[in-house]
Design an enzyme around this catalytic site. Structure first.
Site, PDB file in Angstrom:
ATOM      1  N   THR A 256      -7.089  -3.204   7.943  1.00  0.00           N
ATOM      2  CA  THR A 256      -8.236  -2.903   8.809  1.00  0.00           C
ATOM      3  C   THR A 256      -9.549  -3.275   8.111  1.00  0.00           C
ATOM      4  OG1 THR A 256      -8.213  -0.625   8.046  1.00  0.00           O
ATOM      5  CG2 THR A 256      -7.033  -1.110  10.086  1.00  0.00           C
TER       6      THR A 256
ATOM      7  N   ARG B  56      -6.836   4.452   9.987  1.00  0.00           N
ATOM      8  CA  ARG B  56      -5.545   4.042  10.547  1.00  0.00           C
ATOM      9  C   ARG B  56      -4.885   5.200  11.300  1.00  0.00           C
ATOM     10  NH1 ARG B  56      -1.712  -0.268  10.461  1.00  0.00           N
ATOM     11  NH2 ARG B  56      -3.104  -1.630   9.304  1.00  0.00           N
TER      12      ARG B  56
ATOM     13  N   PHE C 261       0.215   4.278   5.693  1.00  0.00           N
ATOM     14  CA  PHE C 261      -1.217   4.320   5.418  1.00  0.00           C
ATOM     15  C   PHE C 261      -1.995   5.166   6.432  1.00  0.00           C
ATOM     16  CE2 PHE C 261      -5.323   2.034   4.491  1.00  0.00           C
ATOM     17  CZ  PHE C 261      -5.278   2.090   3.113  1.00  0.00           C
TER      18      PHE C 261
ATOM     19  N   GLN D 187       0.620  -3.109  -7.361  1.00  0.00           N
ATOM     20  CA  GLN D 187       0.657  -3.891  -6.140  1.00  0.00           C
ATOM     21  C   GLN D 187      -0.628  -4.702  -5.999  1.00  0.00           C
ATOM     22  OE1 GLN D 187       2.238   0.042  -4.055  1.00  0.00           O
ATOM     23  NE2 GLN D 187       1.928  -1.535  -2.510  1.00  0.00           N
TER      24      GLN D 187
ATOM     25  N   GLU E  82       6.214  -1.475   6.614  1.00  0.00           N
ATOM     26  CA  GLU E  82       5.864  -0.100   6.972  1.00  0.00           C
ATOM     27  C   GLU E  82       6.475   0.409   8.277  1.00  0.00           C
ATOM     28  OE1 GLU E  82       1.403   0.623   5.572  1.00  0.00           O
ATOM     29  OE2 GLU E  82       1.704  -1.369   6.402  1.00  0.00           O
TER      30      GLU E  82
ATOM     31  N   PHE F  68       5.580   1.363  -2.709  1.00  0.00           N
ATOM     32  CA  PHE F  68       5.388   2.155  -1.494  1.00  0.00           C
ATOM     33  C   PHE F  68       3.935   2.538  -1.241  1.00  0.00           C
ATOM     34  CE2 PHE F  68       9.486   3.417  -3.538  1.00  0.00           C
ATOM     35  CZ  PHE F  68      10.302   2.634  -2.740  1.00  0.00           C
TER      36      PHE F  68
ATOM     37  N   ARG G 238       3.079   3.807   2.354  1.00  0.00           N
ATOM     38  CA  ARG G 238       3.794   3.186   3.471  1.00  0.00           C
ATOM     39  C   ARG G 238       3.427   3.813   4.831  1.00  0.00           C
ATOM     40  NH1 ARG G 238      10.264   2.201   2.701  1.00  0.00           N
ATOM     41  NH2 ARG G 238      10.412   0.224   3.780  1.00  0.00           N
TER      42      ARG G 238
END
Lengths: 775, 500
Positions: A451, A319, A353, A206, A721, A237, A351
């Site tokens: 973030t 997160r 996170f 990714q 997500e 994912f 997914r």
């Protein structure tokens, strides 16, 4: 300016088929292991640590080197550059050097003519360990204060004082299990040496840019010597965000030393043992609330198993902190986060996170309050929702300006017939001795943006050839989510040409450099905008040319589905392109985008980390067999916000797939590590993701297509997500069903995943409690 | 003539020398460079490698979906192997299964898709062939149930399955309404390459023997007592793909006609060693309708299409699902060797973990199951696992009870899987039950003795506490389900449970 009357069929908001759909069903879609194998290819097997924590006293590879078919045996000493693939901070060795910190950690690599030869040769190594004490579970690490990164805290108001003064107070703890990505295509990398020290690397990643940078660092060559390409992945994912760098680096290393192409392809067991998963958490909560059920103050302490290194755990745990509020206004709040170091594989992006775990915890708290007060959990949810005009500041000081949850909840309550079903279920449970039903409505509010602010940028590249065909490239990667299709629709929309005129091409670091990972649901938001930017640049060049050529105002040049209107004339798109070429107009450009408005100060824990929020809610109904703990999800109703959908069919696919994946995480997907730190569930025979039989028979999904209030691409919203967390409704419904055994007098506190075992043991606890109560 | 001969699509392949443990998947991907078939797990659990096998049954082509990853190529002798590459028509059109999946947005990453296509393809072809399957009015619910069974062995991580099921409804309808293409040519070729004679292939490292009769089998087994006996290969395949074992001698039972027989007399059902689950299920369900769900939960379509009932016994696993059911039914097995036959009670076959009552020169020729007849016997089977489809049991249980005219327990056979090192009867509990009145307190009290009968292990599938609790609860559930007027106890796949 007059609106074009005829719209193209494959532009924005059309349910265009996935660009590879026909190739998927015919088996013609090429994944990396399907590429024609180059001449002289070496197959690489990675030998792994069998100890969770130990000093390596001896690593004798002489017999391995002598084995049949072996072309190279490489270990830490053979790395010319840096022996580390850490994504953010160091701490992830390519090969262990003197110390191993998890079972499955790479010790050395064997490259041979055949993979079986490499595998057999690896068994000939003589490895001696001096075992060290190993921390396997979060609780052990927490007790030992063993962390990969410093703990963090958000605080607002005076939670301690307010907790003490609350009319009602509850505290508890929930364990939330991890999750294996179980992408169907396991990790793979194919390296092909070129001239000089150049390498072309096909990586199932990714994040091609990170693979590029990492391979360059490992080999001590400039970034420009490495070109990474990926056309498609067989699922990602999040599991292919930071980790493919390890496998690509090992392939790169083999090819660097042997000057031969090499392939690292993990089998399922090695993939599951060697790669990180969703973090499992232990979350403690202490909540004070009014008699109506409104939260006055809350304290969370969240500890996660990060594994042996930091990897992306900093941002993931951040997160969690950003999502422990989920949809609720927490006036007096403190959130503490511990990033535990254990001697297990380094856990990573998945997914959501870190967000999902935080949301599971607050949704547990809401249910606890409801059962404590004898109220419907939905009523407690609604009185704690963020306000639209007040009570709308998050614990990290961001104002929620786009709260549409009240509307979504109202719609879902009505369409799912929630209230009547809740009554019916209570009645059913009173009469049904052995089967018990449960229902839950849970909301999702998910912050969209990386973030880590710098990652919120993207590039694209568009060429228009002289026949009017268009070559499209961007930094996003295709893992099945339909990103390539959506971005092509956006470009089609700009030029008002059908999508079949646009060639969708593989992601490669030599076309668009310095890209962000395709992650954080941002793929279309970022790359769609960058591609749109490139398309507009080229369109403007064509407009400028046409205006000049035909002596009309620029405003008189309009791209339509029939062709380009230039004044009164209609010119075919390809004709205009040809004319522009002969007039020496550049028909190629890059595009760029960076997300506006976002900032965050990690020191104060305050800022505006998200561009916007995506919302949704789900109602799930379950039936539990209280003899065995087995259960069925009977019905699911979903309302999900996707702004102006770029592609409703693809967005629906993300919602349904995300829901099922979230449901799997919280129900049957159980990762079991033994006392020595070995993962015992490392293949589908032992690790159970949902099958089609687990899909609820009644599943109603409604896409709420109301334009994003922020200026996102075509006012769409990210949808990768957020739907995963709709699956929390199943988890809460299971708890609700078990709570019915004692007439909802207490919360059964089933940990996640709610396997049939956990459900049955909770049923037994409830029954005993009921018996004691009767006595 | 020792060559293995089969059709790869339309092409006849003859292999004079091939490793008996080369998997169909590796052959396709590495030797034939047919890359449409994917490896997802190499253990028959994800279905990404699903391919179609066509073979002759009563002169007609019969199709089945199987996992190529754990199937050995040599077992294809005399058959046709079909992969996703074979499905498009000559003029480039998709097979209805493919087209339906495109139309319904049924693929995302696409890696599992060829496997789903092939599972659907095999079903489609069979439905076309046998008009008896044609049900003009298939309800939506019925179709979904069918498709759930068809795809139980295909994992998809992206879609959540909804669009795949929708596509399935479309091609199911089409299969009912499309006449099959002319298959005479394939039938003729398969007839011509039918392996009637025994075959052997030897290399330095490996020997493959494919006897064509029981007498040949007992002879080669006497000569090669250490050989691996291969039938469905759904367990042996994993020795190769997961444990990376080298099997030096392989004897394949699947070409012996006598072992493919199912015989049903007035009081017994006999199932031969090479009979697959799929072949045995119709008659098993006919005689033991209460086993239907158990058999579907036992394994996926692909596994049932390869795996054999006798193989599930022979491998001696403590968590095989068939032995508890068959032991509770008092089944016998026939062990055959050159020196003759031994008939023993199935329960006596299992000595201890990893040890069975089988001499190296013997093989299990068949299992013989007494039918329930018209007796007042109560019989139920239960399988408990983390997931409904294609999962290994935490606990399986089979209960057989005979009552006398006064509702007293005359016979009790309670057999469990997953509770000990072998499938095991709850002897103490059974003894206590004999002579007692068939009531709920009788069962509840007796269930407490299960803790003395068993001391199960804790592992990654289940804790001992859970295993024991289920074992006890199932006994209670068994009683309740035996009552005419019981409240609902069974989860409904459709989610429609009502309670008066």
């Amino acid at each position: 300016m007059p609106e074009p009357v005829l719209e193209i069929k494959t532009g924005v908001s059309a349910s265009v088929k996935h660009d590879s759909a026909s190739k998927h069903v015919s088996g013609e879609a090429v994944y990396i292991d399907d590429l024609p194998e180059p001449r002289n290819l070496l197959h690489v097997y990675i030998a792994q640590s069998t100890q969770a924590h130990a000093k390596i006293l001896k690593l004798d590879l002489s017999a391995v080197k002598q084995a049949d078919g072996v072309g190279a045996v490489l270990c830490a000493a053979d790395i010319p550059g840096k022996n580390d693939y850490g994504a953010v901070v160091d701490g992830d060795p390519i090969f262990a050097n003197a110390l191993v910190e998890y079972i499955g950690q790479p010790l050395f690599a064997v490259a041979a003519e055949q993979i079986e030869q490499a595998r057999r040769a690896a068994q000939l190594a003589v490895v001696e360990y001096a075992p060290l004490p190993a921390l396997i579970h979060v609780k052990e690490a927490l007790a030992a204060r063993s962390f990969v990164l410093p703990s963090k805290k958000f605080q607002r108001g005076e939670p301690a004082i307010q907790l003490a003064q609350s009319a009602n107070r509850l505290h508890g703890e929930i364990e939330i299990g991890g999750q294996d990505h179980f992408y169907l295509e396991s990790n793979i990398a194919l390296a092909i040496p070129g001239e000089d020290n150049d390498l072309k690397i096909y990586s199932s990643t990714q994040h091609p840019t990170e693979v590029q940078h990492c391979c360059a660092r490992v080999l001590d060559v400039p970034d420009h010597a490495i070109n990474v390409e990926v056309r498609r992945m067989g699922g990602g994912f999040g599991g292919k965000e930071s980790q493919p760098a390890l496998f690509a680096s090992i392939a790169a290393l083999v090819s660097h030393h042997t000057k031969r192409p090499s392939k690292v392809r993990l089998d399922r067991d090695d993939d599951m043992i060697m790669t990180g998963k969703r973090h499992d958490y232990l979350i403690h909560y202490d909540v004070g609330f009014t008699d109506e059920g409104r939260i006055r103050a809350i304290h969370f302490e969240a500890a996660s198993r990060c594994g042996m290194s930091a990897d992306l755990s900093g941002s993931i745990n951040d997160r969690t902190m950003f999502h422990l509020d989920n949809a609720y206004f927490l006036e007096h709040v403190s959130i503490e986060s511990h990033r535990c170091k254990t001697h297990t594989v380094s856990n990573t992006a998945f997914r959501g996170f870190g967000g999902p775990q935080g949301m599971v915890a607050i949704e547990r708290v809401i249910d606890e309050i409801a059962y404590h007060l004898g109220k419907d959990p939905l009523a407690i949810r609604k009185i704690n929702y963020y306000g639209v005009t007040d009570r709308n500041i998050t614990p990290y000081d961001m104002k929620v300006t786009d709260n549409i949850l009240p509307e979504i909840t109202a719609e879902l309550e009505k369409t799912s017939n929630y209230a009547a079903r809740r009554t019916e279920i209570k009645r059913f449970n009173q009469h049904s001795l052995y089967l018990k039903k449960g229902i839950a409505l849970t909301p999702v509010k998910f912050g969209i943006s990386f973030t880590a602010t710098h990652l919120n940028q993207a590039g694209a590249l568009i060429h228009i050839y002289t026949d009017g065909s268009i070559h499209l490239n961007h930094g996003g990667t295709e893992m099945g989510q339909g990103l390539f299709t959506k971005v092509a629709q956006i470009v089609a929309q700009e030029f008002q040409v059908e999508i079949d005129r646009i060639k969708i091409t593989a992601t490669t670091t030599d076309k668009v450099p310095n890209t962000a990972p395709t992650a954080a649901s941002s793929g279309c938001d970022l790359n769609g905008k960058a591609a749109q930017n490139a398309a507009i640049i080229l369109k403007n060049r064509l407009i400028e040319f046409a205006a000049k050529q035909y002596g009309v105002e620029e405003g008189g040049v309009i791209f339509t589905a029939r062709g380009v209107h230039v004044g009164g004339q209609l010119i075919a798109f390809d004709e205009l392109v040809k004319q522009a070429y002969f007039a020496r107009v550049s028909l190629s450009t890059t595009g760029f985008y960076s997300t506006p408005k976002i900032h965050f100060d990690p020191n104060s824990g305050k800022g505006h980390p998200f561009f916007y929020f995506a919302y949704g809610a789900a109602v799930s109904e379950v039936t539990v067999d209280t003899f065995t703990g087995e259960y069925k999800v009977d019905r699911v109703d979903i309302v999900h916000d996707c702004g102006t959908s770029i592609n409703p069919a693809i967005d629906t696919g993300q919602i349904e797939g995300g829901f099922i994946q979230g449901m799997g995480w919280l129900t049957t997907e159980e990762l079991v590590y033994d006392a020595k730190g070995a993962l015992r569930t490392h293949a589908p025979s032992t690790y159970k993701i949902p099958t089609c039989g687990d899909r609820p028979r009644k599943m109603n999904i409604h896409l709420r297509c109301v334009p994003n209030r922020e200026n996102s691409v075509y006012r769409s919203k990210a949808v990768g997500e957020p739907p995963l967390m709709l699956g929390i409704s199943v988890f809460n419904a299971l708890n609700d069903a078990v709570a019915s055994i004692i007439n909802y007098q207490a919360h059964p506190r089933i940990d996640a995943p709610a396997t049939p075992e956990r459900v049955l043991l909770a049923c037994e606890r409830m029954r005993q409690r009921g018996d004691n109560h009767d006595a | 003539m020792n060559a293995i001969r089969f059709l790869l699509g339309q092409k006849l392949i003859e292999l004079e020398s091939v490793s008996p443990t080369l998997t169909v998947l590796n052959y396709l991907r590495y030797e034939q460079k047919k890359i449409g078939t994917k490896e997802g797990c190499a253990e028959g659990d994800c279905g990404a490698c699903t391919v179609g096998i066509a073979e002759l049954k009563d002169g007609q082509l019969h199709y089945r979906a199987v996992n190529a990853c754990i199937m050995f190529l040599v077992t294809l002798d005399g058959k046709q192997l079909l992969t996703v590459e074979d499905l498009k028509t000559a003029d480039g059109n998709f097979h209805p299964v493919q087209q339906s999946m495109v139309d319904c947005h049924a693929s995302q990453c696409g890696f599992c898709t060829p496997g789903f296509v092939m599972s659907g393809f095999a079903e489609f072809q069979n439905r076309q062939c046998s008009p008896k399957n044609r049900l003009k009015t298939m309800s939506d619910e019925y179709q979904t149930t069918q498709l759930t069974q068809i795809f139980a062995g295909n994992l998809c991580r992206c879609t959540g399955y909804g669009p795949i099921i929708e596509a399935g409804k479309s091609w199911l309808e089409q299969a009912e309404n499309t006449p099959p293409q002319d298959r005479a040519c394939i039938v003729a070729v398969l007839k011509a390459i039918e392996p009637l004679e025994s075959k052997q292939q030897r290399s330095d490292e490996q020997t493959y023997i494919q006897p064509s009769s029981v007498s040949e089998l007992t002879e080669v087994l006497a000569q090669n007592p250490n050989a691996t006996l291969l039938a469905g290969g759904t367990d042996v395949g994993l020795w190769v793909t997961k444990q990376h074992k080298i099997l030096n001698q392989v004897i394949y039972l699947g070409q012996i006609e006598a072992l493919k027989q199912i015989e049903c007399s007035s009081n017994r059902l006999e199932i031969g060693a090479a009979v697959t689950y799929s072949e045995a299920m119709p008659i098993l369900i006919q005689h033991f309708p209460m086993m239907e769900e158990y058999l579907y939960r036992h394994s996926s379509t692909q596994i049932r299409n390869s795996g054999t009932i006798v193989g599930n016994i022979a491998n001696g696993s403590p968590i095989g699902d068939m032995p508890p059911a068959l032991i509770a039914l008092n089944a016998q097995i026939t062990l055959t060797s050159q020196t003759g036959q031994r008939i023993i009670l199935l329960e006596n076959y299992f000595i201890s973990y990893g040890q069975q009552d089988r001499r190296p020169d013997e093989f299990i020729e068949k299992v013989s199951i007494p039918l329930l007849g018209k007796s007042s016997a109560l019989f139920k089977v239960y399988k408990i696992s983390k997931r409904f489809e294609q999962d290994i049991s935490s606990v399986s249980a089979a209960f057989y009870i005979e009552l006398d005219d006064t509702q007293h327990i005359q016979t009790a056979r309670l057999c469990y899987g997953g509770m000990a090192g072998t499938p095991l009867r709850a002897t103490l509990t059974e003894q206590t039950l004999i002579g007692q009145l068939w009531t709920e307190p009788t069962l509840t009290d007796a269930a407490l003795l299960l803790a003395e009968d068993f001391s199960p292990l804790s592992d990654f599938r289940a804790s001992k506490e859970y295993r024991l609790t289920i074992a006890m609860n199932l006994l209670k559930k068994f009683f309740i389900q035996s009552q005419d007027q019981s409240p609902p106890t069974q989860l409904s796949i459709t989610g429609d449970v009502t309670c008066a």
